[in-house]
Design an enzyme around this catalytic site. Structure first.
Site, mmCIF file in Angstrom:
data_model
loop_
_atom_site.group_PDB
_atom_site.id
_atom_site.type_symbol
_atom_site.label_atom_id
_atom_site.label_comp_id
_atom_site.label_asym_id
_atom_site.label_seq_id
_atom_site.Cartn_x
_atom_site.Cartn_y
_atom_site.Cartn_z
ATOM 1 N N ASP A 295 49.887 45.132 -19.084
ATOM 2 C CA ASP A 295 49.756 44.384 -17.767
ATOM 3 C C ASP A 295 50.412 42.853 -18.012
ATOM 4 O O ASP A 295 49.770 42.084 -18.486
ATOM 5 C CB ASP A 295 48.457 44.306 -17.213
ATOM 6 C CG ASP A 295 48.328 43.727 -15.711
ATOM 7 O OD1 ASP A 295 47.354 44.350 -14.914
ATOM 8 O OD2 ASP A 295 49.235 42.999 -15.324
ATOM 9 N N SER B 103 43.774 43.661 -8.064
ATOM 10 C CA SER B 103 44.659 42.446 -8.503
ATOM 11 C C SER B 103 43.737 41.171 -7.734
ATOM 12 O O SER B 103 42.757 40.989 -7.908
ATOM 13 C CB SER B 103 45.933 42.630 -8.077
ATOM 14 O OG SER B 103 46.884 41.408 -8.713
ATOM 15 N N HIS C 152 50.567 46.950 -14.316
ATOM 16 C CA HIS C 152 49.629 46.082 -13.417
ATOM 17 C C HIS C 152 49.055 47.225 -12.466
ATOM 18 O O HIS C 152 47.870 47.340 -12.302
ATOM 19 C CB HIS C 152 50.364 44.985 -12.710
ATOM 20 C CG HIS C 152 49.335 44.282 -12.030
ATOM 21 N ND1 HIS C 152 48.342 43.625 -12.256
ATOM 22 C CD2 HIS C 152 49.420 43.949 -10.600
ATOM 23 C CE1 HIS C 152 47.756 43.263 -11.337
ATOM 24 N NE2 HIS C 152 48.303 43.085 -10.285
HETATM 25 O O1 LIG Z 1 50.560 46.820 -6.356
HETATM 26 C C1 LIG Z 1 50.734 45.632 -6.201
HETATM 27 N N1 LIG Z 1 49.781 44.674 -6.695
HETATM 28 C C2 LIG Z 1 50.102 43.455 -6.278
HETATM 29 C C3 LIG Z 1 51.362 43.552 -5.347
HETATM 30 O O2 LIG Z 1 51.647 45.114 -5.065
HETATM 31 C C4 LIG Z 1 50.299 42.341 -7.271
HETATM 32 C C5 LIG Z 1 49.624 41.336 -6.500
HETATM 33 C C6 LIG Z 1 48.453 40.609 -6.614
HETATM 34 O O3 LIG Z 1 47.452 40.441 -5.910
HETATM 35 N N2 LIG Z 1 48.637 39.653 -8.013
HETATM 36 C C7 LIG Z 1 49.719 39.444 -8.904
HETATM 37 C C8 LIG Z 1 50.445 38.136 -8.871
HETATM 38 C C9 LIG Z 1 49.102 37.197 -9.442
HETATM 39 C C10 LIG Z 1 49.686 35.897 -9.809
HETATM 40 O O4 LIG Z 1 48.906 35.031 -10.208
HETATM 41 C C11 LIG Z 1 48.887 33.550 -9.960
HETATM 42 C C12 LIG Z 1 50.346 33.019 -9.572
HETATM 43 C C13 LIG Z 1 50.344 31.616 -9.597
HETATM 44 C C14 LIG Z 1 49.232 30.768 -9.764
HETATM 45 F F1 LIG Z 1 49.335 29.608 -9.697
HETATM 46 C C15 LIG Z 1 48.118 31.274 -10.152
HETATM 47 C C16 LIG Z 1 47.997 32.844 -10.102
HETATM 48 CL CL1 LIG Z 1 46.460 33.451 -10.495
HETATM 49 C C17 LIG Z 1 48.027 37.228 -8.696
HETATM 50 C C18 LIG Z 1 47.390 38.766 -8.366
HETATM 51 C C19 LIG Z 1 49.188 42.609 -5.640
#
Ligand SMILES: O=C1N[C@]2(CO1)C[C@H](C(=O)N1CCC(COc3ccc(F)cc3Cl)CC1)C2
Length: 321
Positions: free
Chosen positions: A257, A140, A287
């Site tokens: 995802d 992620s 995800h």
């Molecule tokens: O097992 C796991 N996985 C996890 C948690 O626990 C998920 C989390 C993780 O890193 N992301 C999921 C959410 C995503 C939101 O993205 C945005 C939100 C607002 C915005 F303005 C621009 C972007 Cl890009 C970023 C990446 C790690």
């Protein structure tokens, strides 16, 4: 008046990075003294909690694991154990503002700090094991950190494994209007929080979702606008870097995802010049693939360990003697 001036002059200048002798020990957000925890101190003087999984014999390679937004490196224990059993030396830390590390919860002044700290830890481990090949595994947001770290040191990594990496924004959450509003709000109310990460989209295995919700080392608050802006900036930087990616990588992504759009992984696979790249799509996968239904999680671990093992350079003749 002069009394104000004299009181100002009484202000003593203390340099936080040089605590006075006998100062209280620096403690983790959970109250544990860092002198009792494995840690590194980053370039801003922040303590980052570290984990190490060291094989008994001579390690064959180093593997750095980069966790995602709002989580920490603890949930990668099973993956790290499987790699350790293959005689790989696995190491990780909680990024600034995450888990048992210091820093404002799930906030960062500049995404580059995550990359700088990762390179500091990787360089430390390379100095201890100078002849070992180095891999990065990222999930992620940790996938974005991994991609940008490998782009900064294109020759340093023999392979990068990306589990549902953040490469592109989810189109629903990144409509032009929402992006415009985020940019506007970032100037007016940067610490305003948007929605939090919806844990139900992490995995089809509800035990994993419950474990995530119950894990107090995870951040369950809302996402700050300023943090979202940093993620958007990282996404834009990756779009520019992808046409020059030539290091080997393995992409694993679920096509159900809802947190990191699979189109980002497809775009990276299609547009990078790498001659050694593989993408594996998990039909219906959510995800956090490594924590999805048991058969998917097991497949991910097998895929990842096999790919890494196959990418450990064969010892050259003189090394073998
Ligand atoms: O097992 C796991 N996985 C996890 C948690 O626990 C998920 C989390 C993780 O890193 N992301 C999921 C959410 C995503 C939101 O993205 C945005 C939100 C607002 C915005 F303005 C621009 C972007 Cl890009 C970023 C990446 C790690």
């Amino acid at each position: 008046g002069s009394d104000v001036l004299s009181s100002l002059l009484r202000v003593s200048v203390t340099d936080s990075s040089m605590p006075e002798p006998g100062a209280a020990p620096r403690r983790s957000p959970q109250g544990v003294p860092y002198s009792d925890l494995p840690h590194i101190v980053n370039a801003d003087g922040l303590h980052l909690f570290c984990r190490y999984w060291e094989p008994t014999g001579q390690p064959r390679a180093l593997v750095f694991i980069a966790h995602g937004a709002g989580e920490h490196c603890g949930p990668y224990d099973e993956m790290a154990q499987r790699l350790k059993e293959l005689s790989l030396l696995v190491f990780a830390h909680d990024h600034v503002g995450h888990g048992q590390s210091e820093g404002d919860r799930m906030n960062i002044k500049d995404f580059q700090i995550y990359i700088r700290d990762s390179l500091q830890h990787i360089d430390l481990m390379k100095s201890r094991h100078p002849d070992l090949p180095v891999f990065i595994v990222g999930h992620s947001m940790g996938g974005a950190i991994s991609i940008l770290t490998a782009c900064e040191r294109p020759g340093d990594f023999v392979g990068v494994v990306l589990i549902a990496p953040l490469v592109q924004m989810n189109p629903e959450s990144a409509t032009p209007f929402k992006v415009f509003m985020a940019k506007l709000l970032n100037h007016m109310l940067p610490s305003l929080t948007m929605g939090s990460i919806e844990s139900k989209w992490l995995s089809r295995d509800k035990r994993q979702v419950e474990a995530y919700d119950a894990d107090e080392l995870n951040y369950h608050g809302g996402m700050r606008v300023s943090f979202g802006m940093q993620l958007m900036a990282a996404v834009e930087r990756m779009q520019r870097e992808i046409p020059s990616i030539s290091w080997p990588f393995l992409l694993l992504h679920g096509d159900a995802d809802k947190l990191c759009d699979i189109r980002g992984s497809r775009m990276m696979y299609d547009n990078s010049p790498s001659t050694d790249k593989k993408i594996k799509i998990y039909e219906g996968g959510y995800h956090a693939l490594h924590h999805d239904l048991p058969e998917v999680a097991e497949s991910v671990l097998k895929e990842l360990t096999t790919w890494i093992t196959e990418h450990i350079p064969a010892a050259t003749s003189q090394e073998a003697q």
